[in-house]
Design a protein around this motif. Structure first.
Motif: not given
Length: 466
Positions: A23-44
């Motif tokens: 957090a102190q060095q500058g936060w990085t949003v990781r693509p696997e976090w983004v995909r993980a949310h979508e894999e759950f919320l938009a799953s069949d």
């Protein structure tokens, strides 16, 4: 055992230090976090997160659990992370019948309902040729049969003009335009849904039915003035229908500096009539993508130094049938609305709009306030909405609060994305790289907004009025 506890403690401390250092060095949003949310919320498995359904409640519970895991607190006056509201939400059954001259027509076989007031309707039959709509005189409360639509034309092109004549019922022939509309509605009739605590209003709704070519041919031979009626079959509601808002709170150091509101909606259209064999309207872009943005901004900001202003992170339920979750939130806010500094809504950020510069989100109502330009000046990848004719500013949850004077806007991706309200709005059609980059670009500008004295304001004439 003692050695095991010591090892666990060392790992836990290292994890905390690692998060704090990141957090102190500058936060990085990781693509696997983004995909993980979508894999759950938009799953069949989530069956399209239909408004005011168990699937919406599961989605809200997922979001709430993520808020808790990030270290957010329940909002003031709340003991948990979910805000619920009862809704009145009629659902049509297959028993719906269209009757004329003693003949009963079956929904699904002979016709389908596009729009309904939720009540039975009937009226004397009046034929109106498509080319004569502008000159037609239609008695109020009649049943209009729209005829003579040109080949390749649209049965719905003159629907607005017909509605203004206040008929009880409009009957059109099924064509490509009615099929597209049914898909946009989630493959089922649109019936007004409202909060149980609010008065029902169907004054702006006209019942519209699309009939098969064979039925249209029959109706053309029915005598003018003959009664045409639609009798609705309503699925019994055995228990209250509830909608859910997921709310997380990040307290600031200065209670008097106000609260920032970051929002999206977590519901979608659920399951409807299949399109190309797929009947699950996953809503990966609309609006699991916006929900993901709220989650990852909460993740980033909760992991950093304490902010001056508080932030409310809210994912609304039941946006699709009429922004009911945000309506309820506006009537029952956990903090007084006068304390809200601004509201930034995230909608359909999973696709890059070809009319926008590469990497940028469109910002609805850009010219209405100084919020968009200020965020852009601090690194947010935002720009003016290139679709003013679509009135996107008025079509998302931000508008409920804007009408109450709060500077509230929506950041969005492709405003007219081809997968809009279709079953192929799925993970395969997301641009996850663009989405991750867009969220990343907002972390520091929102952090700045939460630590500065800057208070967004409407430009002259920019505040909408009721």
């Amino acid at each position: 055992m003692a050695g095991g506890r010591g090892l666990w403690l060392a790992v836990a401390v290292a994890g905390v230090l690692s998060t704090g250092l990141r957090a102190q060095q500058g936060w990085t949003v990781r693509p696997e976090w983004v995909r993980a949310h979508e894999e759950f919320l938009a799953s069949d498995v989530m069956a399209g997160r239909g408004s005011a359904t168990r699937d919406e409640e599961i989605a809200a519970t997922y979001v709430a659990s993520e808020f808790m895991g990030y270290g957010l607190k329940p909002a003031p006056g709340m003991s948990g992370y979910l805000q619920s509201a009862e809704v009145d939400a009629p659902v049509l059954s297959s028993d719906t019948v269209l009757s004329v001259s003693g003949i009963k027509l079956q929904q699904g076989k002979d016709f389908y309902v596009l729009f309904s007031t939720g009540s039975n309707v009937s009226g004397g039959l009046v034929r109106v040729a498509d080319g004569a709509v502008g000159k037609a005189s239609v008695p109020k409360g009649s049943a209009v049969l729209l005829t003579d639509v040109p080949a390749g034309g649209s049965s719905l092109q003159n629907l607005g003009a017909l509605r203004r004549m206040a008929p009880a019922l409009v009957v059109v022939e099924q064509d490509a335009s009615t099929e597209r509309m049914l898909t946009l509605l989630g493959g089922k009739a649109r019936i007004p849904m409202h909060l149980k605590e609010a008065a029902s209003s169907t004054s702006s709704v006209t019942t519209v039915v699309a009939v098969s070519a064979a039925v249209m041919s029959h109706l053309k031979g029915v005598k003018e003035g003959e009664s045409l009626s639609l009798s609705l079959g309503i699925v019994p509601q055995v228990k209250p229908r509830m909608t859910f808002n997921a709310i997380g709170y990040l307290p600031g150091s200065d209670p008097g500096s106000g609260t920032i509101l970051l929002t999206a909606h977590l519901d979608h259209l659920g399951v409807g009539r299949p399109v190309d064999g797929d009947g699950i309207f996953n809503g990966a872009n609309d609006d699991a993508a916006g929900t993901t943005a709220v989650l990852e901004l909460a993740h980033a900001l909760a992991a950093g130094p304490k902010l001056r202003r508080s932030i409310l992170f809210v994912c609304y339920g039941s946006e699709e049938p009429g922004e009911l979750g945000s309506e309820y939130f506006g009537k029952h806010p956990p903090v007084p609305l006068k304390e809200l500094v601004t509201n930034l809504e995230f909608e359909m950020i999973g696709s890059q709009d070809p009319k926008m510069p590469k990497g940028e989100l469109l910002f609805t109502g850009w010219e209405r306030s100084n919020l968009g330009p200020a965020l852009k000046a601090h690194g947010a990848k935002l720009g003016p909405d290139p679709y003013p004719e679509e009135h996107f500013f008025e079509r998302s949850d931000n508008y409920q609060l804007a009408l109450q004077g709060i500077v509230a806007h929506t950041a969005a991706g492709w405003g007219t994305v081809p997968t809009y309200h279709r079953p192929d709005d799925d993970i395969a059609h997301l641009n996850l790289e663009f989405m991750t980059s867009a969220i990343q670009s907002l972390v520091e500008p929102v952090r700045w907004l939460a630590t500065s004295d800057f208070k967004p304001s409407w430009n002259p004439g920019g505040q909408p009025k009721r």
